[in-house]
Design an enzyme around this catalytic site. Sequence first.
Site, mmCIF file in Angstrom:
data_model
loop_
_atom_site.group_PDB
_atom_site.id
_atom_site.type_symbol
_atom_site.label_atom_id
_atom_site.label_comp_id
_atom_site.label_asym_id
_atom_site.label_seq_id
_atom_site.Cartn_x
_atom_site.Cartn_y
_atom_site.Cartn_z
ATOM 1 N N TYR A 57 -2.377 -0.014 9.991
ATOM 2 C CA TYR A 57 -2.537 -0.646 8.677
ATOM 3 C C TYR A 57 -1.253 -0.519 7.868
ATOM 4 O O TYR A 57 -0.753 -1.505 7.298
ATOM 5 C CB TYR A 57 -3.697 0.015 7.930
ATOM 6 C CG TYR A 57 -3.806 -0.419 6.489
ATOM 7 C CD1 TYR A 57 -4.198 -1.713 6.157
ATOM 8 C CD2 TYR A 57 -3.515 0.471 5.454
ATOM 9 C CE1 TYR A 57 -4.281 -2.118 4.832
ATOM 10 C CE2 TYR A 57 -3.606 0.072 4.130
ATOM 11 C CZ TYR A 57 -3.995 -1.220 3.820
ATOM 12 O OH TYR A 57 -4.074 -1.617 2.517
ATOM 13 N N SER A 110 0.824 -1.209 0.000
ATOM 14 C CA SER A 110 0.000 0.000 0.000
ATOM 15 C C SER A 110 0.856 1.256 0.000
ATOM 16 O O SER A 110 1.952 1.284 0.580
ATOM 17 C CB SER A 110 -0.891 0.006 1.239
ATOM 18 O OG SER A 110 -1.519 1.257 1.433
#
Length: 341
Positions: free
Chosen positions: A158, A133
């Site tokens: 995350y 990501s």
Amino acid sequence: MTSQTTAPILVTGAAGFIGSYVARILLDQGHQVVGIDNMNAYYDVDLKKARLDGLTGRNGFVFHRVDIADRHAMSEIFKDVGPSHVAHLAAQPGVRYSLENPHAYIESNVSGFMNILEGCRACGVEHLAYASSSSVYGNSRDVPYSTDQNVDHPISLYAATKKSNELMAHVYSHLWNIPTTGLRFFTVYGPWGRPDMAVYLFTRAIRSGKPIKIFNNGNLRRDFTYVDDIANGVVKVLLSPPQADDATPDKQQPGVAPMYRLYNIGNSEPVNLMEMIGTLEKVAGQKAVKEFLPMQPGDVYETFADTSALERDFDFKVYTPLEEGLAAFVDWYDGYHSANS
């Protein structure tokens, strides 16, 4: 070097946004696909079922409802399937949700990824391509973001789990010569998208006449990337495993395992959030009610992908303009929700 597969390809998160697209493309190309997903209730399970409906019944597709954090179940899947390639797209997504339920991120994104790596080692897979990501860059102001940059300062759990995935993959590439490629996705949107993402949230609010929440008073920039582009890029990379003799000095940092690769995949044209909203209003034919709010914890100010390495190694570049992609999303949104209202 594109590999021709005879064994099945394992796609994790096959009922997810990007995973369902990747599975469909692989099936269209004639590959056997084994999809797994735990079908959790992080967002609307009916949407996941609808994505899955587009895959089930197709020749060459088999689905297993499995949680990647289930060590025993994953071991059995790898033994039974014996996949040649793995597209690992399952994860607990979302930056803001990680503030509320941090343990879900460790279970899925760290323990689950460990089970994927162990399965790949046990079965001798030809290639593991996995989703990372853009969030790993944190609030770096050194843009465009390059995979050569230091990413030791994530600002959300995350992001930290995604950085952990990259480190774990490197260890397994180094120790076991497993070809691994991480792909750092940049703000993916499009039909069948996740309801917790901005484009979906904003469209739903516009259609219902409710305010859209605009954080940091709209002073944000995102490298919005259309899902078809992302999925095609994943498949192209997946079927072209790293080769040890390709690890030339111009392509590989010193000390990096020869079978390990890492790429950004994004639009490389960041757009101001207010400009995106204006374009969305245009294609939706409806004005938004706007509620301006402060910056949210864990959010980043800008994402901007340097994709030169991906273009160099795969002759691949994202191409869908934002207005075209948003129009396709709104058309899908209206059709899907009118049919399911």
